[in-house]
Design an enzyme around this catalytic site. Structure first.
Site, PDB file in Angstrom:
ATOM      1  N   ARG A  91      -6.135  -4.878   4.841  1.00  0.00           N
ATOM      2  CA  ARG A  91      -5.482  -5.239   6.103  1.00  0.00           C
ATOM      3  C   ARG A  91      -5.695  -4.161   7.154  1.00  0.00           C
ATOM      4  NH1 ARG A  91       0.768  -3.752   5.575  1.00  0.00           N
ATOM      5  NH2 ARG A  91       0.643  -2.319   3.836  1.00  0.00           N
ATOM      6  N   LYS A 111      -4.311  -0.856  11.477  1.00  0.00           N
ATOM      7  CA  LYS A 111      -3.686  -1.283  10.222  1.00  0.00           C
ATOM      8  C   LYS A 111      -2.829  -2.511  10.513  1.00  0.00           C
ATOM      9  CE  LYS A 111      -0.857   0.651   6.468  1.00  0.00           C
ATOM     10  NZ  LYS A 111      -0.170   1.871   5.979  1.00  0.00           N
ATOM     11  N   ASP A 123      -2.364 -11.350   3.385  1.00  0.00           N
ATOM     12  CA  ASP A 123      -2.662 -11.994   4.663  1.00  0.00           C
ATOM     13  C   ASP A 123      -3.347 -11.061   5.649  1.00  0.00           C
ATOM     14  OD1 ASP A 123      -0.624 -10.291   5.285  1.00  0.00           O
ATOM     15  OD2 ASP A 123       0.767 -11.826   6.006  1.00  0.00           O
ATOM     16  N   ARG A 181     -10.573   8.543   0.010  1.00  0.00           N
ATOM     17  CA  ARG A 181      -9.500   8.716  -0.966  1.00  0.00           C
ATOM     18  C   ARG A 181     -10.104   9.053  -2.323  1.00  0.00           C
ATOM     19  NH1 ARG A 181      -5.729   4.647   1.294  1.00  0.00           N
ATOM     20  NH2 ARG A 181      -6.590   4.068   3.303  1.00  0.00           N
ATOM     21  N   ASP A 250      -5.467   5.630  -4.756  1.00  0.00           N
ATOM     22  CA  ASP A 250      -6.001   5.113  -3.485  1.00  0.00           C
ATOM     23  C   ASP A 250      -5.185   5.638  -2.300  1.00  0.00           C
ATOM     24  OD1 ASP A 250      -4.125   3.308  -4.893  1.00  0.00           O
ATOM     25  OD2 ASP A 250      -4.117   2.220  -3.001  1.00  0.00           O
ATOM     26  N   ASN A 251      -4.061   6.271  -2.585  1.00  0.00           N
ATOM     27  CA  ASN A 251      -3.258   6.852  -1.515  1.00  0.00           C
ATOM     28  C   ASN A 251      -3.318   8.371  -1.553  1.00  0.00           C
ATOM     29  OD1 ASN A 251      -2.547   4.264  -0.816  1.00  0.00           O
ATOM     30  ND2 ASN A 251      -0.600   4.291  -1.902  1.00  0.00           N
ATOM     31  N   ASP A 260      -0.630   6.807   3.814  1.00  0.00           N
ATOM     32  CA  ASP A 260      -0.032   5.557   3.332  1.00  0.00           C
ATOM     33  C   ASP A 260       1.468   5.670   3.120  1.00  0.00           C
ATOM     34  OD1 ASP A 260      -2.185   4.036   3.673  1.00  0.00           O
ATOM     35  OD2 ASP A 260      -2.701   3.779   1.571  1.00  0.00           O
TER      36      ASP A 260
HETATM   37  P1  AMP Z   1      -0.822   0.027  -0.271  1.00  0.00           P
HETATM   38  O1  AMP Z   1       0.238  -0.268  -1.301  1.00  0.00           O
HETATM   39  O2  AMP Z   1      -0.365  -0.207   1.146  1.00  0.00           O
HETATM   40  O3  AMP Z   1      -1.457   1.348  -0.458  1.00  0.00           O
HETATM   41  O4  AMP Z   1      -1.948  -1.082  -0.491  1.00  0.00           O
HETATM   42  C1  AMP Z   1      -2.582  -1.302  -1.714  1.00  0.00           C
HETATM   43  C2  AMP Z   1      -3.698  -2.293  -1.534  1.00  0.00           C
HETATM   44  O5  AMP Z   1      -3.181  -3.568  -1.138  1.00  0.00           O
HETATM   45  C3  AMP Z   1      -4.729  -1.912  -0.497  1.00  0.00           C
HETATM   46  O6  AMP Z   1      -5.975  -2.353  -0.947  1.00  0.00           O
HETATM   47  C4  AMP Z   1      -4.285  -2.688   0.712  1.00  0.00           C
HETATM   48  O7  AMP Z   1      -5.333  -2.937   1.617  1.00  0.00           O
HETATM   49  C5  AMP Z   1      -3.799  -3.978   0.073  1.00  0.00           C
HETATM   50  N1  AMP Z   1      -2.810  -4.674   0.906  1.00  0.00           N
HETATM   51  C6  AMP Z   1      -1.546  -4.306   1.140  1.00  0.00           C
HETATM   52  N2  AMP Z   1      -0.938  -5.169   1.952  1.00  0.00           N
HETATM   53  C7  AMP Z   1      -1.829  -6.150   2.241  1.00  0.00           C
HETATM   54  C8  AMP Z   1      -1.794  -7.350   3.019  1.00  0.00           C
HETATM   55  N3  AMP Z   1      -0.703  -7.739   3.682  1.00  0.00           N
HETATM   56  N4  AMP Z   1      -2.917  -8.087   3.064  1.00  0.00           N
HETATM   57  C9  AMP Z   1      -4.022  -7.722   2.410  1.00  0.00           C
HETATM   58  N5  AMP Z   1      -4.118  -6.609   1.657  1.00  0.00           N
HETATM   59  C10 AMP Z   1      -3.033  -5.830   1.568  1.00  0.00           C
HETATM   60 MG    MG Z   2      -2.846   2.373   0.236  1.00  0.00          MG
END
Ligand code: AMP
Ligand code: MG
Length: 492
Positions: A91, A111, A123, A181, A250-251, A260
């Protein structure tokens, strides 16, 4: 008005398998929530242009500015210990890189900018609440002097995002030293793409540790640098009471920035077991576990780099272990050094670490507020008339008295006078942190009433966290029992 971004892109020059090229998805009715004028100027951008209709169109993803080469980055990651070979920017898109007035190269990323090939079932969007949370907390971290990604702007999309309920949508413009990352290395390594791992490592060296290029073993020097930065970073987190909440690989940024901001929070009462994330049931990412987890994440990076560390496998393993072994001492030095400064010690004596840690232990036993204890300790350092304020934070005030008596015996050995000590302590012990209950209240006002006043007020107070601000005492106070927030939810 033409918005000009001095883009100078390098990541988009890497091979196509590092990312997916795509434009952000336009939104219905973009409206500016905030532009970070100070940061814009540092980047060589005009805040007025950014806030103009054309600028807001760019910040919402409705218009791709000249020189941008939007890409969604590919990465993998261990989430709560489980490896996912493909995550990626689901996203977000990287618009490009700009070199700021300070000569530093930074990524500009949108973002919440719509679906990408990495969206899986998501989404591609972000809700206003998490965008404002990231804005507040990342800017507070920057003002506290903690390495972090920054927030250049937040815009409302005029569209609803569907979570458990329908919520207003928003896009955050994130600024980072880079978005590489640990998980970026894992993505390429898991595909068996040794050449790509080498390319990324060389890219990271050029961008984040140019000094490593001249080392005898440049990739080992890269690993050493990342280990050191993460050790220092986590020490800084602990010293301000920050709980990241989702320390997945990944963070974990190669540049050593906090990245993140999801279910993160600052703690009020000191508690090493503090967890806020609604999904962290096992307490994997609890406050006190953060050093151990950072070390674990770095071990995952070292695994990816193994083939680059030495020709022979045994030698490579040995090099990786040696690099990882440096984490503990580096972290301890940064953490204990920071604690020493927090209690006003400018010289080193045996027993200093135990003195500081006994205070923390007593704070935990007595439910003492982390930030306020250290802030009020600054006054106690100037003279015993400051003791009352600290005592009042301890369930059993006598626990503080016993510690303070030891502390004062140690302070006698310090070269500085009381006033100088107080000033030095006030420069490292903030009056203001983003109190979780106030963050929640600011988000609620924005979401439910479109009232951005509390959000703006928090940004104002948190921009100068070490200064007392008459009239803003509310921001320095811990929550009343009924105001306490026990859980924060993911950024999604
Ligand atoms: P995060 O927990 O924010 O570090 O995200 C973990 C993974 O989920 C990453 O690959 C993000 O791009 C993906 N992600 C989180 N929220 C969404 C969203 N609303 N739509 C698509 N991918 C998402
Ligand atoms: Mg992340």
């Amino acid at each position: 008005m033409t918005v000009r971004f001095p883009f100078d892109n390098t990541y988009a020059r890497l091979p196509e398998r590092f990312y997916a090229r795509l434009d952000p998805t336009p939104v219905a009715a973009p409206r500016v929530v905030r532009v970070n004028a100070g940061l814009a100027e540092r980047l060589g951008l005009d805040p007025g242009e950014l806030a103009s209709p054309e600028g807001v169109a760019v910040l919402a993803g409705n218009r791709v500015p000249e020189g941008a080469e939007p890409v969604a980055l590919a990465y993998a990651g261990h989430q709560f210990g489980h490896f996912v070979p493909q995550l990626g920017d689901g996203r977000a898109v990287l618009l490009g890189e700009v070199v700021g007035r300070d000569g530093l190269r930074r990524d500009l990323q949108l973002k919440g900018s719509g679906p990408t090939p990495f969206s899986r079932r998501g989404d591609g969007r972000a809700a206003l609440g998490p965008v404002l949370r990231e804005y507040i907390v990342s800017e507070a971290m920057a003002a506290l002097g903690v390495p972090t990604t920054r927030s250049l702007a937040a815009v409302a999309t005029g569209e609803a995002v569907r979570r458990e309920t329908a919520l207003p949508g928003a896009v955050l413009t994130r600024v980072a030293a880079s978005h590489i990352r640990v998980g970026t290395f894992q993505y390429l390594a898991a595909r068996g793409d040794a050449e790509a791992v080498r390319l990324l490592a060389d890219y990271a060296i050029a961008r984040h540790c140019p000094e490593a290029a001249g080392a005898e073993r440049p990739h080992r020097a890269l690993l050493d640098a990342v280990v050191a930065r993460q050790a220092d970073l986590v020490a800084r987190w602990l010293l301000v009471g920050f709980v990241h909440g989702v320390m997945n690989t990944d963070n974990t940024s190669i540049a050593g920035e906090t990245i993140d901001y999801g279910p993160c929070a600052f703690m009020d009462a000191y508690d090493p077991a503090a967890v806020f994330s609604s999904i962290d049931h096992g307490g994997r990412y609890a406050y006190g576990n953060q050093p151990r987890i950072a070390h674990w994440n770095l071990a995952r990076l070292a695994e990816c780099l193994l083939p680059l560390l030495a020709e022979e496998e045994g030698a490579a393993l040995e090099a990786a272990q040696e690099a990882l072994a440096a984490f503990g001492p580096r972290f301890e030095a940064a953490y204990i050094g920071g604690l020493r400064r927090k209690i006003g010690l400018s010289t080193e004596r045996e027993g200093d670490a135990a003195l500081a840690q006994d205070l923390l232990k007593s704070m935990a036993e007595n439910g003492a507020d982390f930030t306020l204890t250290f802030r009020r300790l600054c006054d106690a350092a100037a003279g015993p008339e400051g003791d009352a304020g600290v005592r009042a934070l301890f369930a059993a005030p006598a626990a503080y008295d016993a510690w303070a008596a030891r502390w004062r015996r140690r302070l006698v050995e310090e070269p500085e006078g009381a006033e100088a000590r107080r000033a030095a302590m006030r420069a490292v012990n903030p009056a203001f942190i983003p109190r979780n209950h106030l963050v929640e209240a600011a988000l609620k006002a924005a979401i439910e009433r479109e009232d951005f006043g509390p959000f703006e007020e928090m940004l104002d107070v948190l921009s100068r966290p070490f200064e007392d601000r008459p009239g803003f005492e509310r921001h320095a106070a811990p929550p009343e029992a009924e105001e306490r927030v026990h859980q924060t939810f993911c950024g999604t």
